[in-house]
Design an enzyme around this catalytic site. Sequence first.
Site, PDB file in Angstrom:
ATOM      1  N   GLY A   6      77.630 102.826  17.405  1.00  0.00           N
ATOM      2  CA  GLY A   6      76.175 103.422  17.556  1.00  0.00           C
ATOM      3  C   GLY A   6      75.167 103.419  16.815  1.00  0.00           C
ATOM      4  NE  ARG A   7      76.974 103.012  10.502  1.00  0.00           N
ATOM      5  CZ  ARG A   7      77.231 102.760   9.200  1.00  0.00           C
ATOM      6  NH1 ARG A   7      76.515 103.644   9.093  1.00  0.00           N
ATOM      7  NH2 ARG A   7      78.602 102.093   8.545  1.00  0.00           N
ATOM      8  CE  LYS A  22      77.066  98.956   9.660  1.00  0.00           C
ATOM      9  NZ  LYS A  22      77.543  97.892   9.796  1.00  0.00           N
ATOM     10  CG  ASP A  34      74.042 111.171   9.907  1.00  0.00           C
ATOM     11  OD1 ASP A  34      74.412 109.839  10.346  1.00  0.00           O
ATOM     12  OD2 ASP A  34      75.120 111.591   9.723  1.00  0.00           O
ATOM     13  NE  ARG A 136      78.790  94.207  18.303  1.00  0.00           N
ATOM     14  CZ  ARG A 136      79.113  95.626  17.220  1.00  0.00           C
ATOM     15  NH1 ARG A 136      80.153  95.836  16.482  1.00  0.00           N
ATOM     16  NH2 ARG A 136      77.621  96.128  16.784  1.00  0.00           N
ATOM     17  CG  ASP A 252      85.169  97.120  20.543  1.00  0.00           C
ATOM     18  OD1 ASP A 252      85.131  96.340  21.026  1.00  0.00           O
ATOM     19  OD2 ASP A 252      86.105  98.550  20.048  1.00  0.00           O
ATOM     20  CG  ASN A 253      84.148  95.634  14.443  1.00  0.00           C
ATOM     21  OD1 ASN A 253      83.329  95.794  14.931  1.00  0.00           O
ATOM     22  ND2 ASN A 253      85.580  96.511  13.978  1.00  0.00           N
ATOM     23  CG  ASP A 262      81.791  96.677  11.449  1.00  0.00           C
ATOM     24  OD1 ASP A 262      81.420  97.180  10.527  1.00  0.00           O
ATOM     25  OD2 ASP A 262      82.928  96.690  11.636  1.00  0.00           O
TER      26      ASP A 262
END
Length: 540
Positions: A6-7, A22, A34, A136, A252-253, A262
């Site tokens: 989620g970044r 990213k 963060d 993805r 997911d990747n 990724d």
Amino acid sequence: VGYGDGRAISIAEFNGYELQLKGGGPTPFCRGADGRAVLRSSIREFLASEAMHFLGIRTTRALSLVTSEGQTVPRPWYQEGTQLQIPAEDDPRLASYSSAEKKVVLQQLRQRKADPNVMIQEPCAITCRVAPSFVRVGHVDLHARRVVQESQQQQTPPSPPQTKNKDIQKDNRSTNQIMKYDTSTLCFQELKDMVWHACYREYKHDAYDPYINQDEDILAFTKLLECSCDRLATMVTQWVRVGFAQGNFNADNCLVGGHTMDYGPFGFMDEYSPLFAKWTGSGQHFGFLNQPSAGLANYQVLVESVVPLIVASEEQKAHDDHDEDFDADEREEELVEHFMNKAQGVFQTKVDDTFRSKMGLSSSESSRSSRSTDDEDDLWDTLEPLMRSTRVDWTLFWRQLSYMVDQFPKESQDYSGMLDAMMGDTTTSTTNPFYESLSSEHRTAYEHWIQEWRKALRDEPDDLSVIGDRMKQVNPKYVLREWMLVDAYTAAAKGDESILQGLFELIKRPYEEGTPEEQTQYYARAHDSALTAGGTAFMS
């Protein structure tokens, strides 16, 4: 917003490319983290994605890398000097083992990993990466799961009243029939839009332009699956070719367009291991030689996500044609089996061709001699356990093999001399691909393998010089070994970007010989310490 941690956040589309930042900060999907990236990981992603491009493998690209002038964030990492403790072969604790057993034990110990043991403050950075799209397999899977769940929640219609009149029974079934997928729902439309978007962004000429105006879902989505199969199979087998392990290659990747992405848990392999991966959480299923299987598993997720759209269209046509024999569940199983059977052949062929190309053997049926492909495949099947048992450097072995091809006449039987030519001066050469001296048994085994390999080369129609040049174009001389990256990001954190800039120039020429300085510095085995150091040999 990007999937995964989620970044990553998409900021624009420009000339057919999607741009993502990213490490730009918190997003709605960063799960309380963060949302930041640090300079270390950003340099790794920037250099690795560019290296992959110049190696000739589909990948996301790095457009820019921006560092913060003062902001830092805490990250778990490895205390300086963290090393795996590997005993020597004469260690008293191994005294009860035979020589062969000792080697197995030591090999297992070298493959251990450890989690970070200290928190450090690292400077922040933001990478802008680009690709035709960042769709993805996991994105499509998410929408498909919603559609399937919605379908399962549809209530079964009440059973028609019993009657002896079979014609009335048939009419009742037709009247009360409920389609498996309700194509009018928001969930279904979102899945359909997502797949059409993938067709447009990744396979526009093949799966979008010919079908969109005719609203031909079945043909378009079938073509998407066929194209994606070819790209995914090509990508993962090319990873094997250059010694790359993605490290966390789940759905997911995995991009539908077959681009490498990724660059977090990745690594280029030094010492060969079939299960090599840098990331402490990789597990065997994402290990080096298991990547084609992982790619096939990701492709199955894509197939199972797209097939409901195809079945829904076919079911609607059957309904309009009053075809009461159409069974959506059976058709779905049939289509998944069809696509997966075809994919297994595609993936296996590309795996076989990859190893044949690394050995200088033709992969085209039209140019191959009478020598059977089974014989050629046996060459790799014989070599692999030999490499596994002799601590050999993946990149150096294949490049040195490429150099040795035309150093001896085609009919030469000096197989011992060929092995010596590969190793060079074993006392001083850093280009000797073996991390330990070969036993007489292993030396004999390698000489026998070289003999069989040279027999296969004699059946090739090309001259040895042509074969050698061809091998040098598939067996890179330079890859981004982790110790190179460590030197680059460590110096950059102190304000010295010279190593970073030097590597950036080097990775643009992975198949060239390089300058004398580059050859001395980068065409070499990993130092012993790099093979056991936390943050270099393994990471989290």
